[in-house]
Design an enzyme around this catalytic site. Structure first.
Site, short mmCIF file in Angstrom:
data_model
loop_
_atom_site.label_atom_id
_atom_site.label_comp_id
_atom_site.label_asym_id
_atom_site.label_seq_id
_atom_site.Cartn_x
_atom_site.Cartn_y
_atom_site.Cartn_z
N ASP A 144 0.85 -1.19 0.00
CA ASP A 144 0.00 0.00 0.00
C ASP A 144 0.88 1.24 0.00
OD1 ASP A 144 1.02 0.06 2.55
OD2 ASP A 144 -0.90 -0.03 3.58
N SER A 145 0.24 2.41 0.06
CA SER A 145 0.99 3.67 -0.06
C SER A 145 1.57 4.15 1.26
CB SER A 145 0.07 4.76 -0.61
OG SER A 145 -0.93 5.08 0.35
N GLY A 146 1.07 3.61 2.37
CA GLY A 146 1.43 4.13 3.68
C GLY A 146 0.40 5.08 4.24
N GLY A 147 -0.53 5.54 3.38
CA GLY A 147 -1.51 6.52 3.81
C GLY A 147 -2.45 6.03 4.89
N ASP A 199 -3.39 8.10 -0.99
CA ASP A 199 -4.74 8.63 -0.90
C ASP A 199 -4.98 9.13 0.51
OD1 ASP A 199 -4.58 6.10 0.19
OD2 ASP A 199 -6.53 5.43 -0.51
N GLY A 242 -11.32 3.53 1.74
CA GLY A 242 -11.99 4.55 2.55
C GLY A 242 -13.03 3.95 3.46
N ASP A 298 -8.29 -8.30 1.31
CA ASP A 298 -7.24 -8.42 2.33
C ASP A 298 -7.79 -8.09 3.71
OD1 ASP A 298 -6.04 -5.64 3.51
OD2 ASP A 298 -6.88 -5.32 1.51
N CYS A 357 -10.52 -31.20 8.25
CA CYS A 357 -9.59 -30.15 7.80
C CYS A 357 -8.25 -30.79 7.47
CB CYS A 357 -9.42 -29.08 8.87
SG CYS A 357 -8.26 -27.77 8.41
N CYS A 381 -5.34 -29.03 7.00
CA CYS A 381 -4.20 -28.15 7.29
C CYS A 381 -3.19 -28.90 8.16
CB CYS A 381 -4.66 -26.87 7.97
SG CYS A 381 -5.03 -27.03 9.74
N CYS A 441 -4.37 -29.36 11.94
CA CYS A 441 -5.43 -30.34 12.21
C CYS A 441 -4.98 -31.76 11.90
CB CYS A 441 -6.69 -29.98 11.43
SG CYS A 441 -7.50 -28.48 12.03
N HIS A 453 -3.73 -22.72 10.58
CA HIS A 453 -5.08 -23.24 10.33
C HIS A 453 -5.97 -22.18 9.70
CE1 HIS A 453 -9.04 -25.04 10.86
NE2 HIS A 453 -9.40 -23.87 11.35
#
Length: 449
Positions: free
Chosen positions: A161-164, A239, A310, A359, A397, A399, A402, A428
């Site tokens: 990201d931009s850091g904003g 932004d 935003g 994300d 599961c 993973c 598990c 997990h």
């Protein structure tokens, strides 16, 4: 007679031979009367703020040309909704969409090595420019050959990201904090580290490092230059992120500034594109009109993809309602990322709108705090009922956690405050999120969504 007067006067005051009162500070009533009255200083009136610069004309940018290093491929468009299955091709690998993006703030997933997360199906990881600017710094990362080499993640894509977001969070906190503060005091939220952000101008945003207090200036140009040094596959423009509770006029002004900053970011990127793609970020708060204006302006610029960012409301209902109206406006020939939203309850509601990637730090943070995400709901391993649960934590599961450990063992680790618990539960939860997205893709392919 004078002595009698002196005895009658308050402490520190005397009467001289002429009958004037002395106040013990070198002044008498006679001198006080002789001094001219002090003139009140007139406060200098602040000059009216300058009007904002005009938005850069989209015609001043070159037309969009698909990059040989970045491509969105549509695999299947659902016949039931706007949901779609696709692939984003990057220099460091493919991203299947819709897909989950884990957040590795400091170029690391907390308690989990990147290779372990990759083994559970993770493709794209998010790193935060703000934290990496402060430490270790762009020069160190560039000296290592970029983030992929620095992290040892050479065959999986990254986004920065931009850091904003982090800088503005210093002043405004999160929407969650704002709403809770308003409930408590009926006044605007004041984040405990609000003094770290020093001001916003057309040039950029000034703030202090939370590490050493040094003053820093983040501009569209410096943000992009840092992201060039980091070398992620997808980068974001600077932004402004205004608080959730903001006057309409201020929100509109913020949107204009974000558009100008993003245009400057894009120019800096296009001057040295390397093998990176840049997404434009749609803003406008809860205003559908401003969101529409943002989509129209940004889609006229040669971005490689788009994100929605935003404030998106105070709760899930607000956010889903907003995206239901915004997503149909978005360009359909480029990928669309939803910033900061990726929890199991929300994703199935957003995928039908045509969102591609999501994300969030929630799944990994929940794991570190002892919560396992499961198809039946969240499981808090600290619960006493799991003390003798000598069976896999989640039946079926696949993973590592598990397949290897029991729920009773995870309960023990949590009660004993063993760091291993954070690692095992995070593994997990990443697996759960990647499996959830894979299942959603299969449902889209079958036109069930």
């Amino acid at each position: 007679m004078a002595a009698d007067k002196e005895e009658a006067m308050p402490s520190g005051q005397t009467v001289d031979g002429d009958g004037f009162v002395s106040h013990g500070n070198g002044f008498t009533d006679s001198t006080a009367q002789a001094l001219p009255a002090k003139k009140k200083r007139k406060r200098k009136e602040k000059p009216p703020p300058l009007p904002p610069p005009p938005l850069p004309d989209p015609s001043s940018f070159p037309p969009y040309k698909p990059s040989p290093h970045f491509r969105f491929e549509l695999i299947h468009q659902s016949k039931k909704s706007a949901a779609r299955v696709g692939r984003i091709h990057t220099p460091h690998g493919v991203i299947d969409t819709p897909g989950f993006v884990a957040v590795g703030t400091n170029a690391a997933l907390k308690a989990v090595d990147g290779a372990w997360a990759d083994a559970e199906g993770l493709q794209l990881m998010f790193c935060n420019t703000y934290h990496l600017l402060l430490h270790p710094g762009p020069e160190v990362v560039a000296g290592a050959g970029g983030l992929h080499a620095f992290m040892g993640r050479r065959d999986r894509p990254l986004i920065t990201d931009s850091g904003g977001f982090q800088v503005f969070s210093l002043a405004y906190g999160t929407v969650h904090e704002e709403v809770n503060e308003l409930k408590r005091s009926q006044g605007p939220s004041k984040h405990k580290t609000g003094n770290l952000m020093k001001g916003v101008t057309e040039e950029g945003v000034r703030f202090c490092s939370y590490r050493d207090g040094s003053h820093m200036l983040l501009t569209p140009e410096s943000s992009v230059e840092a992201q060039k040094a980091f070398g992620a596959d997808i980068i974001l423009p600077l932004d402004e992120l205004p608080p959730y509770h903001i006057a309409d006029a201020d929100l509109e002004a913020s949107l204009g500034r974000s558009h100008r900053w993003m245009a400057r970011s894009l120019r800096t990127h296009l001057a040295d594109p390397r093998r990176q793609a840049m997404y434009g970020i749609v803003h406008g708060g809860m205003s559908i009109d401003l969101r529409r204006r943002s989509v129209e302006y940004l889609s006229a610029l040669p971005f490689d993809g788009f994100a929605v960012g935003g404030s998106m409301g105070k709760d899930r209902e607000d956010m889903v309602g907003l995206l239901r109206q915004v997503m149909p406006m978005m360009p359909r020939d480029k990928p669309c990322h939803i910033l900061g939203i990726a929890d199991p309850a929300t994703l199935p509601q957003l995928v039908p709108f045509g969102c591609d990637t999501f994300d969030s730090c929630y799944p990994t943070r929940a794991g570190r705090h002892g919560t396992m995400l499961t198809p039946m709901g969240n499981v808090r391993v600290i619960s006493g009922k799991f003390k003798n649960a000598h069976h896999p934590p989640v039946e079926g599961c696949t993973c590592y956690t598990c397949k290897t450990h029991t729920l009773a063992y995870l309960h023990h680790l949590k009660k004993a405050n063993e760091p291993l618990m954070s690692t095992l539960l995070t593994i997990h939860n990443i697996h759960f999120m990647c499996t959830l997205m894979s299942d959603l893709r299969q449902q889209i392919l079958a036109d069930e969504i």
